[in-house]
Design a protein around this motif. Sequence first.
Motif, PDB file in Angstrom:
ATOM      1  N   ALA A  15       0.846  -1.192   0.000  1.00 14.30           N
ATOM      2  CA  ALA A  15       0.000   0.000   0.000  1.00 14.30           C
ATOM      3  C   ALA A  15       0.881   1.241   0.000  1.00 14.30           C
ATOM      4  O   ALA A  15       1.985   1.241   0.551  1.00 14.30           O
ATOM      5  N   THR A  16       0.393   2.308  -0.631  1.00 10.04           N
ATOM      6  CA  THR A  16       1.164   3.555  -0.691  1.00 10.04           C
ATOM      7  C   THR A  16       0.237   4.745  -0.489  1.00 10.04           C
ATOM      8  O   THR A  16      -0.998   4.625  -0.577  1.00 10.04           O
ATOM      9  N   GLN A  17       0.831   5.882  -0.225  1.00  9.63           N
ATOM     10  CA  GLN A  17       0.084   7.132  -0.145  1.00  9.63           C
ATOM     11  C   GLN A  17      -0.125   7.672  -1.563  1.00  9.63           C
ATOM     12  O   GLN A  17       0.771   7.550  -2.411  1.00  9.63           O
ATOM     13  N   PRO A  18      -1.258   8.263  -1.855  1.00 12.34           N
ATOM     14  CA  PRO A  18      -1.466   8.841  -3.186  1.00 12.34           C
ATOM     15  C   PRO A  18      -0.649  10.104  -3.360  1.00 12.34           C
ATOM     16  O   PRO A  18      -0.273  10.756  -2.375  1.00 12.34           O
ATOM     17  N   PRO A  19      -0.364  10.471  -4.599  1.00 11.67           N
ATOM     18  CA  PRO A  19       0.304  11.756  -4.847  1.00 11.67           C
ATOM     19  C   PRO A  19      -0.674  12.904  -4.600  1.00 11.67           C
ATOM     20  O   PRO A  19      -1.853  12.696  -4.298  1.00 11.67           O
ATOM     21  N   SER A  20      -0.201  14.124  -4.753  1.00 13.56           N
ATOM     22  CA  SER A  20      -1.071  15.294  -4.638  1.00 13.56           C
ATOM     23  C   SER A  20      -2.064  15.292  -5.799  1.00 13.56           C
ATOM     24  O   SER A  20      -1.670  15.242  -6.966  1.00 13.56           O
ATOM     25  N   LEU A  21      -3.354  15.319  -5.466  1.00 13.09           N
ATOM     26  CA  LEU A  21      -4.404  15.238  -6.475  1.00 13.09           C
ATOM     27  C   LEU A  21      -5.452  16.309  -6.208  1.00 13.09           C
ATOM     28  O   LEU A  21      -5.709  16.681  -5.050  1.00 13.09           O
ATOM     29  N   PRO A  22      -6.081  16.837  -7.263  1.00 12.46           N
ATOM     30  CA  PRO A  22      -7.079  17.898  -7.065  1.00 12.46           C
ATOM     31  C   PRO A  22      -8.261  17.418  -6.228  1.00 12.46           C
ATOM     32  O   PRO A  22      -8.800  16.333  -6.455  1.00 12.46           O
ATOM     33  N   GLY A  23      -8.643  18.235  -5.252  1.00 11.98           N
ATOM     34  CA  GLY A  23      -9.798  17.929  -4.417  1.00 11.98           C
ATOM     35  C   GLY A  23      -9.494  17.010  -3.256  1.00 11.98           C
ATOM     36  O   GLY A  23     -10.392  16.704  -2.465  1.00 11.98           O
ATOM     37  N   LEU A  24      -8.234  16.555  -3.141  1.00 14.03           N
ATOM     38  CA  LEU A  24      -7.882  15.598  -2.097  1.00 14.03           C
ATOM     39  C   LEU A  24      -6.944  16.269  -1.104  1.00 14.03           C
ATOM     40  O   LEU A  24      -5.857  16.705  -1.458  1.00 14.03           O
ATOM     41  N   ASP A  25      -7.361  16.353   0.157  1.00 17.29           N
ATOM     42  CA  ASP A  25      -6.524  16.934   1.207  1.00 17.29           C
ATOM     43  C   ASP A  25      -5.571  15.849   1.715  1.00 17.29           C
ATOM     44  O   ASP A  25      -6.011  14.792   2.178  1.00 17.29           O
ATOM     45  N   PRO A  26      -4.260  16.063   1.622  1.00 12.94           N
ATOM     46  CA  PRO A  26      -3.304  15.049   2.102  1.00 12.94           C
ATOM     47  C   PRO A  26      -3.522  14.674   3.570  1.00 12.94           C
ATOM     48  O   PRO A  26      -3.165  13.564   3.987  1.00 12.94           O
ATOM     49  N   ALA A  27      -4.119  15.588   4.354  1.00  9.80           N
ATOM     50  CA  ALA A  27      -4.346  15.298   5.771  1.00  9.80           C
ATOM     51  C   ALA A  27      -5.340  14.153   5.972  1.00  9.80           C
ATOM     52  O   ALA A  27      -5.382  13.549   7.044  1.00  9.80           O
ATOM     53  N   TRP A  28      -6.160  13.884   4.951  1.00 19.18           N
ATOM     54  CA  TRP A  28      -7.147  12.792   5.086  1.00 19.18           C
ATOM     55  C   TRP A  28      -6.519  11.420   4.885  1.00 19.18           C
ATOM     56  O   TRP A  28      -7.084  10.405   5.288  1.00 19.18           O
ATOM     57  N   SER A  29      -5.401  11.362   4.174  1.00 17.25           N
ATOM     58  CA  SER A  29      -4.864  10.090   3.702  1.00 17.25           C
ATOM     59  C   SER A  29      -4.071   9.386   4.796  1.00 17.25           C
ATOM     60  O   SER A  29      -3.224   9.982   5.468  1.00 17.25           O
TER      61      SER A  29
END
Length: 905
Positions: A15-29
Motif C-alpha cells: 500500500a502507498t500514499q497517493p500523490p497530490s491530487l485535485p480535491g484531495l486533502d493530504p491530511a485525510w490520507s
Amino acid sequence: MRSRLPRVAASTAPATQPPSLPGLDPAWSRLVTVPERSESRPGGTDRAARTWHLLDTAGSLAALGVEPVGTILCVHGNPTWSYLWRSVLRTSLEVARAGGPAWRVVAVDQLDMGFSERTGVERGLAQRVADLGALTDELGLTGPVVTLGHDWGGVVSLGWAVDHPDVLAAAMTCNTAVHQPDDVPIPAPLRLALGPGMLGRATVVTPAFLETTLAIAHPKLERAVADSYRAPYRGAARRGGIGGFVADIPVDARHRSAPELDRIAAGVAALDVPVLLLWGPRDPVFLERYLDDLTERVPHADVHRFEGAGHLLPDDADVAGAVFDWLGDRLPDGGRAAQAPTGLQSDVVDPGQPAQATPPLWARLDELRERDEPALVEMAAAGGPRTITWRLLARRVDEIAAGLDDLGVRSGDRVSLLVTPGADLTAVLYACVRIGAVVVVADAGLGLGGLTRAVRGARPDWIIGALPGLGAARALGWPGRRIATVSLPAPARKALRVEHTLVDVARRGARRLAHGTALPAAPSSDAPAAVLFTSGSTGPAKGVVYTHGQLSAVRDALATQYDVGVGTGLVAGFAPFALLGPALGARSVAPDMDVTAPRTLTAKAVAASVAAADATVVFLSPAALANVVATSSELTEADRQALQGVRLFLSAGAPVSAALLTAATELMPNASAHTPYGMTEGLLMTDVDLNGVRAAGRSDDEGICVGVPAANVRVRIAPLDGSGRSTGALTDEPGVTGEIVVAAPHVRDHYDRLWRTDRDSRLGVDDPRGHRTGDVGHLDADGRVWVEGRLQHVLTTPDGVVTPVGPEQRIEGVDGVGRAGVAGIGPVGTQQLVAVVETDPAVRRPGLASPQLAAAVRAAAGVPVAAVLVVPVLPTDIRHNSKVDRTRLSRWAGSVLSGGRMARP
C-alpha cells in the motif's frame, strides 16, 4: 475463473500514499494495517496481515475541536477508489465548521484497489465483506455508523451493514444492486467484459474498462479529475483488482459469490434503519430494474433520482449535499431513530381527513349512470363528432375495471396512459382509479426524450396506448406490459409486444360482471391515485403523486370556485380539465386540435365544440386562446351565436394579458373571463377575473397579478436574500418579494422518487400540505398575489436582486417590441441583464438590436441593461407554448455575446 485473468492479476505490491491530487486533502490520507488473524471471519479465507489506504476526516475534526456524532463508512466500487468520495469528505467538514452535526467520514480503498495493498489473492464478495469487517474492527468503529456505497462497493457496504446491526444507524447507496434475476441477462457492458477471451484484455492488460467508466460521466470529467481516477491503476500489474471485481460478478446462481449476494439481499430486506437510495438514471450498467428491486426490498427507503446523471453519481450530481441534508433530517444527532419533520399545522387547512371523507373521484359517474344525456363529446372522432352518454361511460368504466382486474392489474400497480384526451382515455383513467391502480400521465408535449425520461422514471407495470404511444414504447424500450386501444393485426401486435386490446379487456370485464363478480374494494383516500408529470418547462419533468383524497379535493376546489357541476357543458382545451369533467358531473367536450400543439386550436373549432354540447364553460391554454382570437375572422354568424352561450371562460398555465382576455370576451360577450393560477402540484391556487386584471394594470405593483387565493388556500412569501435565495421566514406582509408558498387540501402528496426535491419544496413550511412553488412574487395590501418570475431566473446584479417580469413588461411597452425575455449572464452577484425581444414586424434572423431600439429598451427597462438582442421568435416551453424559456435565453445570450455563432436560441 482464475484462469480467465492474466498472470499480472496475481501481482503483489505494498500500500502507498497517493500523490497530490485535485480535491484531495493530504491530511485525510492514511495507511492502516490489519494484523494477521488466527481465524478467518465468516466468508473469508485470507487471514494474512493486509494494509489499507483510506481517507479519514478524524484528524481534521480534531483540529476543529469537535467530537463526531458518528461515522460515515464509504465504500467505492469498480474501477474507482476512495477519491470518488472526496466531495463527501469536504462537505462533512464544511457542515461541521458551520456548527452542524460533525460526521467523521472514512472512505476506504478496497484491497487490490486504489492505493491499498495488492494482495495477489483473488477476493470474492464474501472475502471483501470480511475484509471490511476486519478493517473496521481495527479502526474501532463502535457506532453509530452510516454506510455509503457505490457500484459493487454498495453491495460490500450493505453486507457490512447486515453483519453489524449493533452499530448501524442508517444505510445509503448510489447505483448498486443486490440481486440479479435468473431470467434477465446482466447489462451489456458487463457481458462484453466477461466475453470469451475479453476479461483479462478489457480489465487488466489494457485500461479499457477503466476508461469506459470514466467516459460515461455526465458531464464529462475534467482531465485532472479523470487522471486522478487513473492514478492508482497505471500499468497492468496495478489493475488486477479491476479484473477480479468483474470476474466476481454473480452472473447466475452457480457463481461462487451468488450465495453471499443472496445472503446480503435477504439481510437488506430486514433492515429497520433509515435508508437512502440515490440513483443516476443514465447508468448503462446499474439499470432501473435494480433500483426497483431495492425499493421492493426496503419499502421505507427514501429515494432520489438525479435526472441526467449516470454511473459515476458522486461526480455527476450533488450526492454530498443530498447525503448531509438527509442525515440532518433523519439523524440530526447521529441517533438511530428516524426523525420526522416537525412543525405547526396551518390554521387555515386541515389536511387530516379520514378515509373516504369526501366522495371518491368516480362518485358522479355512479350518480349519473342511468342517464342517457351526453357525458363526453369527441369533436375529432373519425366520421364526425362522437357522443358518449353517462350510461355508456359508466358501463364502459366498470367493464374495463373488471377486465383489468381479471388480467391481474392490482391496487398499487402503475398504468401509463399514452392516449390522447377523449373517451378512451377518460374510461381507462376512471377504470384504473376505481380498482386502485395508479395512473401515470405524461403530456405528449414533453417530446420523445421527455416522455422517455418520464415513463422510465415512473416504472409502469402496464402501458395502455394508441399506436403512436405503443410505437414509441417499443422503439425506446419503455417498461410495462402493453394494452392497445385499437385492434392491430397479429404481426403488429407481436412487433409492439401488445398482449391485449382495450376491446378485449372490456369484453373480459363484461363477462365477469355478467357472472356476478364484483369489482375490487375501493381504494382508501390516502392511497396513491396518480402520477402527473410537470411540463418540464423549468427543468426535467417531475412526477407529482396525488392520493385519491387529494384528487377529490381538486375536483371540489374547481366545483366550489367556478360553480361547475351536473348539467354544466365544459369545453376543455387543456387535458387535466377534460379528465376532471366526469368527476364534476359536467359534459366534457374535447375540441378538434392537436393536444401537443395548443396553437392548433381555432375559433371555429371552439364554436363547434360549444354548439355540440351546449357548453357554458370554456377552458383554454393561453397559446390556444391566442390562436382562437387570431382566427376569429373565420367565424360565421352561427358560430358567434353559439359562443354567446358561454358564461365563463378560463385560461391558465402561463401569464394572460388583459388585451388577450379582452379580445376573448369580444368573442364570448356574455362570459366572465378568469385566469386561475396553479401548477401540476396544485391546479387551482388563486383566481382573478378580467376586471381584476384591468385594476392591476393601474397599480404600481411589479409583476403579473394572479388574484386572490381560492377557497381553503393559504399563500405566503419566503423572502429573498441578497443571493436570490428564498431563505427568510414565511410572511403574508404586503410588498415583500420572495418565493410564493401555497398550502391547500388539494396540493400534491409528494414527488415520485425525488426525495430531495420533495424536501426542498417543503423546507421551512409549517404545513403538511404546503408547497414552495418555485415562483417569485409578492402580496399586495389587498391580499392579491403578484408573480414576478421563477426563482431560478432571478438575477443577482451588482445593484441587487432583479426579478424578470417587471422589466419584461416595461420593455414590451416599447413601440416595435412584441414579447420580451430578460436573461442574466455572468457569475452570481455580478450578473449583467440582457434583454432579448421579438420585434413587430419580426426580424428574419437574430442579432443585435438597432441603436434606436436598444436605447428605447434601456430607457423603458427600469434597470441597467448590458445588451439588447432581437430574435424572430423567443423560445418557449413545450407544453403551453407560452412561457419564455429564460434559462435557454441566458445560455444563448452568454454564448453569442462572448463571440459564439449568432444562431437562433
